[in-house]
Scaffold this motif. Sequence first.
Motif, PDB file in Angstrom:
ATOM      1  N   GLU A 210       4.936  -7.684   8.205  1.00  0.00           N
ATOM      2  CA  GLU A 210       3.866  -7.938   7.238  1.00  0.00           C
ATOM      3  C   GLU A 210       2.534  -7.360   7.732  1.00  0.00           C
ATOM      4  O   GLU A 210       1.772  -6.790   6.955  1.00  0.00           O
ATOM      5  CB  GLU A 210       3.758  -9.446   6.968  1.00  0.00           C
ATOM      6  N   VAL A 211       2.266  -7.489   9.044  1.00  0.00           N
ATOM      7  CA  VAL A 211       1.048  -6.899   9.631  1.00  0.00           C
ATOM      8  C   VAL A 211       1.034  -5.389   9.384  1.00  0.00           C
ATOM      9  O   VAL A 211       0.034  -4.833   8.931  1.00  0.00           O
ATOM     10  CB  VAL A 211       0.947  -7.212  11.148  1.00  0.00           C
ATOM     11  N   ALA A 212       2.139  -4.722   9.658  1.00  0.00           N
ATOM     12  CA  ALA A 212       2.223  -3.268   9.476  1.00  0.00           C
ATOM     13  C   ALA A 212       2.051  -2.912   7.997  1.00  0.00           C
ATOM     14  O   ALA A 212       1.310  -1.979   7.662  1.00  0.00           O
ATOM     15  CB  ALA A 212       3.550  -2.744  10.013  1.00  0.00           C
ATOM     16  N   PHE A 213       2.693  -3.669   7.117  1.00  0.00           N
ATOM     17  CA  PHE A 213       2.650  -3.407   5.676  1.00  0.00           C
ATOM     18  C   PHE A 213       1.235  -3.544   5.123  1.00  0.00           C
ATOM     19  O   PHE A 213       0.710  -2.622   4.503  1.00  0.00           O
ATOM     20  CB  PHE A 213       3.616  -4.363   4.968  1.00  0.00           C
ATOM     21  N   VAL A 214       0.593  -4.693   5.354  1.00  0.00           N
ATOM     22  CA  VAL A 214      -0.732  -4.906   4.754  1.00  0.00           C
ATOM     23  C   VAL A 214      -1.811  -4.088   5.447  1.00  0.00           C
ATOM     24  O   VAL A 214      -2.750  -3.637   4.795  1.00  0.00           O
ATOM     25  CB  VAL A 214      -1.140  -6.396   4.662  1.00  0.00           C
ATOM     26  N   SER A 215      -1.679  -3.852   6.746  1.00  0.00           N
ATOM     27  CA  SER A 215      -2.675  -3.032   7.447  1.00  0.00           C
ATOM     28  C   SER A 215      -2.666  -1.606   6.896  1.00  0.00           C
ATOM     29  O   SER A 215      -3.717  -1.012   6.688  1.00  0.00           O
ATOM     30  CB  SER A 215      -2.419  -3.029   8.952  1.00  0.00           C
ATOM     31  N   GLU A 216      -1.469  -1.083   6.611  1.00  0.00           N
ATOM     32  CA  GLU A 216      -1.369   0.262   6.048  1.00  0.00           C
ATOM     33  C   GLU A 216      -1.941   0.299   4.632  1.00  0.00           C
ATOM     34  O   GLU A 216      -2.703   1.198   4.284  1.00  0.00           O
ATOM     35  CB  GLU A 216       0.081   0.730   6.036  1.00  0.00           C
ATOM     36  N   LEU A 217      -1.592  -0.686   3.814  1.00  0.00           N
ATOM     37  CA  LEU A 217      -2.086  -0.711   2.435  1.00  0.00           C
ATOM     38  C   LEU A 217      -3.597  -0.920   2.366  1.00  0.00           C
ATOM     39  O   LEU A 217      -4.264  -0.314   1.535  1.00  0.00           O
ATOM     40  CB  LEU A 217      -1.388  -1.806   1.631  1.00  0.00           C
ATOM     41  N   CYS A 218      -4.132  -1.788   3.229  1.00  0.00           N
ATOM     42  CA  CYS A 218      -5.569  -2.064   3.202  1.00  0.00           C
ATOM     43  C   CYS A 218      -6.369  -0.941   3.862  1.00  0.00           C
ATOM     44  O   CYS A 218      -7.539  -0.750   3.552  1.00  0.00           O
ATOM     45  CB  CYS A 218      -5.886  -3.384   3.901  1.00  0.00           C
TER      46      CYS A 218
ATOM     47  N   PRO B 126      -6.939  -2.855  10.176  1.00  0.00           N
ATOM     48  CA  PRO B 126      -6.067  -3.857  10.799  1.00  0.00           C
ATOM     49  C   PRO B 126      -6.215  -5.229  10.137  1.00  0.00           C
ATOM     50  O   PRO B 126      -7.332  -5.651   9.833  1.00  0.00           O
ATOM     51  CB  PRO B 126      -6.535  -3.908  12.250  1.00  0.00           C
ATOM     52  N   VAL B 127      -5.078  -5.889   9.922  1.00  0.00           N
ATOM     53  CA  VAL B 127      -5.061  -7.234   9.349  1.00  0.00           C
ATOM     54  C   VAL B 127      -4.147  -8.089  10.219  1.00  0.00           C
ATOM     55  O   VAL B 127      -3.044  -7.678  10.546  1.00  0.00           O
ATOM     56  CB  VAL B 127      -4.539  -7.230   7.893  1.00  0.00           C
TER      57      VAL B 127
END
Length: 136
Positions: free
Chosen positions: A21-29, A32-33
Motif C-alpha cells: 500500500e505504501v508503494a501504491f499510494v506513494s507512486e500515485l501521490c 512518500p506516504v
Amino acid sequence: GAARPEIFRVSFDDPAIEAEEVAFVSELCGFPVEVDLEGKVVIHVFDGGRTIEVDNYNIRGLYTNPANGETWRLVDAGPDRVYVRDGQIFIGITGRSFSGSGVIGLVVIDMATGEVVFTAGNDVGFYVETLCPAIA
C-alpha cells in the motif's frame, strides 16, 4: 441441509500488505506516504446455491505525509456478495467502498466483462483522489 461455507480470513495489519500500500499510494501521490492499516476481510465460500461467496470487510487506514505531518483516514466497511444469476457471475459491492468501487451504497459488476451493471448510492470516487490532495 446446506454445507457449511469455507471461511478464510485476511488481516490488513500485515507488514507485507502495508508495504504494498505504501508503494501504491506513494507512486500515485508522487510523494512518500506512510501507511498504518488495520482490520480484516472474512471470506465465506459456498458450495452450491446462488451465492458463491460473501466477503465481510472492515478496513481502516491512517495515511501520513512524513514531510508535513498531514494525515487522512480511510474507512472501508461492508459485505461484498458474489452470486450467479442466469448463468452469469456478478459481484455486489456494498457499504463504504472507497478502495473498491468508490461508492457508498451498492455497485454490481459482471465478473466476466468487468462492466458495472447497476449502481445506487453516493459516488465518492477512488480514495487516492481524495487522499493525495488532503495530505499534500
